[in-house]
Design an enzyme around this catalytic site. Structure first.
Site, PDB file in Angstrom:
ATOM      1  N   LYS A   1       0.817  -1.212   0.000  1.00 19.96           N
ATOM      2  CA  LYS A   1       0.000   0.000   0.000  1.00 19.96           C
ATOM      3  C   LYS A   1       0.854   1.267   0.000  1.00 19.96           C
ATOM      4  CE  LYS A   1      -4.306  -1.909   1.716  1.00 19.96           C
ATOM      5  NZ  LYS A   1      -5.333  -1.921   2.782  1.00 19.96           N
TER       6      LYS A   1
ATOM      7  N   ARG B   1      -3.346 -10.302   4.968  1.00 17.91           N
ATOM      8  CA  ARG B   1      -3.882 -10.280   3.595  1.00 17.91           C
ATOM      9  C   ARG B   1      -2.801  -9.692   2.691  1.00 17.91           C
ATOM     10  NH1 ARG B   1      -6.522  -6.674   0.145  1.00 17.91           N
ATOM     11  NH2 ARG B   1      -8.144  -7.619  -1.180  1.00 17.91           N
TER      12      ARG B   1
END
Length: 281
Positions: free
Chosen positions: A221, A255
């Site tokens: 991210k 995740r």
């Protein structure tokens, strides 16, 4: 084939959830699998790498992403669930905020609904998950993917996220979702400032104090770019560092895009800690 939805075994935490984005526009191009052949190949790859769960999504939730209608999301996701289920009993998670997609996913053999709206965007979602006996990931966010990063603000991000996740838990329980089926996700990058993301990762133990498994979705991210200066294709090492830290702080699910690398890192940590219990595979 066994019955679905299946119970998720957290005795060997952290579980590694491999990401398959059934979309043309997710932020990490290598995770995209917008046609059946690509998605099937990606699923086989992640299973071979040791993923414990697969997470499929037909609507990108990257900052600025547009809404995808129900029919398009169904078209993108359900055939892939059916194809995976023909060949594997691996738990399948569906990243959706639409109850109609959840219904079709459960019917196709999915086990978990990963709802980035924490039951807020579709009033039928909670009762749908309850009726099928599936698991639910309640993720914290503010705003929609299109606008969530415009002006996020918190006075105390840990306490506010905890309180809002507790409200989602209460909604889930009231709808009849079993307590053992609830998973919490603080929503790294979803309506959060850079310092908010770091605070949430620093204090995973406080989120775990709510007494539910915590999922951390940090992989590649943009907050990692602020730290390292690296573009998305170069963030594997930073992502692994966060995954190891999250494991040490009590995360139950990681995740990630990079399953094998994450598994290797966590196995090394577990070995050094003297944990010889069965886990991988």
């Amino acid at each position: 084939m066994s019955d679905h939805p299946a119970d998720i075994d957290f005795s060997r935490s952290p579980l590694i959830m491999g990401i398959i984005n059934c979309t043309p526009d997710s932020f990490y191009p290598s995770s995209r699998a917008s046609i059946m052949a690509d998605a099937s190949r990606k699923a086989r790859q992640l299973i071979e790498e040791g993923a414990h769960i697969l997470d499929l999504g037909g609507e990108s939730s990257r900052p600025g992403a547009e809404y995808v209608d129900k029919d398009e999301e169904l078209r993108r996701v359900i055939p892939i669930v059916e194809e995976i289920r023909k060949k594997s009993e691996i738990p399948i998670s569906i990243d959706t905020r639409k109850a109609a997609v959840a219904v079709a996913a459960f019917e196709a053999g999915a086990d978990i609904i990963n709802d980035i709206s924490a039951l807020q965007d579709d009033e039928k979602m909670a009762e749908t998950v309850a009726s099928y006996g599936g698991s639910i990931v309640l993720m914290h966010k503010r705003g929609s993917p299109k606008d969530m990063q415009l002006k996020p603000h918190y006075e105390n991000v840990i306490e506010e996220v905890k309180a809002e996740l507790q409200q989602a838990v209460d909604t889930a329980l009231q709808a009849g979702i079993d307590r053992s089926k609830i998973i919490l996700d603080p929503g790294i990058g979803f309506g959060k400032r850079h310092e908010d993301n770091l605070s949430l990762l620093r204090d995973i133990e406080q989120l775990a104090a709510l007494q539910f498994p915590v999922l951390i979705g940090h992989s590649r991210k943009s907050f990692l770019e602020k730290i390292t200066g690296r573009v998305v294709d170069e963030r594997i090492h930073a992502s692994i560092a966060v995954g190891v830290l999250a494991h040490l702080k009590g995360a139950a699910i990681l995740r990630v895009h990079d399953v094998a690398a994450t598994l290797d890192a966590v196995m090394v940590v577990r070995a050094i800690e003297g944990d010889s219990s069965s886990w991988n595979g």
